[in-house]
Write an enzyme that holds these catalytic residues in place. Structure first.
Site, PDB file in Angstrom:
ATOM      1  N   ARG A 148       0.858  -1.181   0.000  1.00 57.78           N
ATOM      2  CA  ARG A 148       0.000   0.000   0.000  1.00 57.78           C
ATOM      3  C   ARG A 148       0.902   1.242   0.000  1.00 57.78           C
ATOM      4  O   ARG A 148       1.911   1.294   0.736  1.00 57.78           O
ATOM      5  CB  ARG A 148      -0.914   0.028   1.242  1.00 57.78           C
ATOM      6  CG  ARG A 148      -2.131  -0.870   1.148  1.00 57.78           C
ATOM      7  CD  ARG A 148      -3.112  -0.390   0.074  1.00 57.78           C
ATOM      8  NE  ARG A 148      -4.320  -1.208  -0.005  1.00 57.78           N
ATOM      9  CZ  ARG A 148      -4.482  -2.254  -0.821  1.00 57.78           C
ATOM     10  NH1 ARG A 148      -3.504  -2.630  -1.612  1.00 57.78           N
ATOM     11  NH2 ARG A 148      -5.624  -2.909  -0.848  1.00 57.78           N
ATOM     12  N   HIS A 155      -0.986   0.214  -9.864  1.00 54.00           N
ATOM     13  CA  HIS A 155      -1.633  -0.730  -8.938  1.00 54.00           C
ATOM     14  C   HIS A 155      -2.206  -1.955  -9.679  1.00 54.00           C
ATOM     15  O   HIS A 155      -3.414  -2.181  -9.671  1.00 54.00           O
ATOM     16  CB  HIS A 155      -2.733  -0.015  -8.132  1.00 54.00           C
ATOM     17  CG  HIS A 155      -3.066  -0.729  -6.845  1.00 54.00           C
ATOM     18  ND1 HIS A 155      -3.500  -0.083  -5.711  1.00 54.00           N
ATOM     19  CD2 HIS A 155      -3.035  -2.041  -6.505  1.00 54.00           C
ATOM     20  CE1 HIS A 155      -3.725  -0.952  -4.747  1.00 54.00           C
ATOM     21  NE2 HIS A 155      -3.448  -2.162  -5.208  1.00 54.00           N
ATOM     22  N   GLU A 211      -3.196   7.544  -4.461  1.00 58.57           N
ATOM     23  CA  GLU A 211      -3.615   7.007  -5.766  1.00 58.57           C
ATOM     24  C   GLU A 211      -4.926   7.625  -6.219  1.00 58.57           C
ATOM     25  O   GLU A 211      -5.818   7.810  -5.391  1.00 58.57           O
ATOM     26  CB  GLU A 211      -3.830   5.492  -5.655  1.00 58.57           C
ATOM     27  CG  GLU A 211      -2.563   4.706  -5.560  1.00 58.57           C
ATOM     28  CD  GLU A 211      -2.822   3.223  -5.371  1.00 58.57           C
ATOM     29  OE1 GLU A 211      -1.946   2.579  -4.799  1.00 58.57           O
ATOM     30  OE2 GLU A 211      -3.894   2.717  -5.765  1.00 58.57           O
TER      31      GLU A 211
END
Ligand code: DGY
Length: 324
Positions: A238, A285, A267
């Site tokens: 993360r 991602h 993000e």
């Protein structure tokens, strides 16, 4: 009366079919992300929600969902969900571990190799028509084989990454709150060390911890200063586990050799400093982005949602204490 389930965004159609067998499904096939206000509105009458890591299921949002009994997340990470509030309300939260382990470990390795061997730079060089001849020092990168890999977090994905490292003859260190079983350490030839020692000794530091208050900015200035000058940082966990501003500074100053990042602090916004740097590989991602894996994740979340709403035990509860 059938329970009502909100599916927040586009999912594989099979998941909607699973839900429709048992529930009234509120689903708009869109890639748009709902903000908190829209989620609150759409959750008013919902008994269940099938959601994604882009959905902020905060305490405020949950307060607007008085009937909610289950939150099924299509991901293994669930830091977008206020699990404590859900648990206090006896709302079951489920996630999708297991099915994405190997795909995510594969991607981590792809990123490691791409970063060490400068693959994006090499491809851009060729596509730009700059390739004139073979040169002895053209686009040289760093060794992978025989180097030391340090895994921060040693759950399913960390272990799967370690398993692949054996093929590269690497020494594997790991830092984790608890030790893995002796047979796992033996099989993977992995040695548990404190985080500081791992940072000092590893040529590749790869992050595999969930985002929790105690892992936010786990890698900051102090930790980056401990790393070797020739080392690389890899993050497929993360974004907020790394202090991105500190990472940009460390890369600019040459404190470490490079970074491979699949996740970012805010993000889909990427720190502008990262976009400027030649020694980073940046991905949007895509750790688990394999068609078959994403289909399994969607189906798993739909099945667990139905399980809770029909009085069965879900396969992957995050807060099993709610089930009694
Ligand atoms: C997860 O599952 O948490 C990933 O980040 C998306 O697959």
């Amino acid at each position: 009366m059938k329970p009502r389930v909100l599916v927040t965004r586009h999912v594989y159609p099979a998941a909607v079919a699973i839900l429709q067998e048992h529930c009234v499904v509120d689903y708009k096939d869109t890639y748009d992300v709902m903000d908190a206000a829209l989620l609150q509105k759409r959750l008013q009458h919902a008994d269940g929600v099938v959601c994604q890591l882009t959905d902020p299921l905060t305490a405020d949002v949950l307060a607007a969902a008085p009937k909610l009994r289950v939150i099924s997340q299509i991901a293994v990470g669930h830091d977008n969900i206020d699990v404590a509030t859900a648990t206090a309300r006896r709302i079951v939260v489920t996630n999708t571990p297991g099915v994405l382990t190997e795909a995510t470990a594969d991607l981590c390795w792809a990123l490691l190799l791409a970063t060490a061997r400068r693959l994006p730079a090499a491809e851009q060089f060729l596509r730009a028509g700059k390739w004139q001849r073979w040169d002895v020092d053209l686009l040289c990168g760093s060794d992978v084989h025989g180097r030391t890999l340090g895994l921060v977090g040693f759950g399913r994905i960390g272990q799967a990454v370690a398993r692949r490292a054996r093929g590269f003859g690497m020494r594997v260190l790991y830092a984790s709150r608890s030790a893995a079983a002796p047979e796992v350490e033996q099989e993977l030839r992995a040695i548990r060390v404190p985080l500081d020692a791992l940072l000092k000794e590893s040529d590749f530091v790869s992050l595999h911890v969930p985002l929790r208050p105690e892992t936010r900015h786990l890698i900051g200035v102090e930790q980056l200063c401990l790393m070797k000058r020739g080392a690389f940082l890899l993050n497929t966990a993360r974004g907020p586990v790394v202090d991105e501003a500190a990472l940009v500074a460390a890369l600019e100053e040459g404190l470490i050799a490079g970074a491979g990042l699949d996740v970012f602090e805010a993000e889909p916004r990427v720190h502008p400093g990262l976009l400027e740097l030649p020694n980073v590989v940046l991905l949007p991602h895509v750790g688990s982005a394999v068609t078959s894996v994403r289909a399994l994740m969607c189906a798993l979340a739909a099945n667990d949602c139905v399980a809770v709403l029909t009085g069965e035990r879900p396969k992957h509860p995050v807060n099993p204490q709610v089930l009694g």
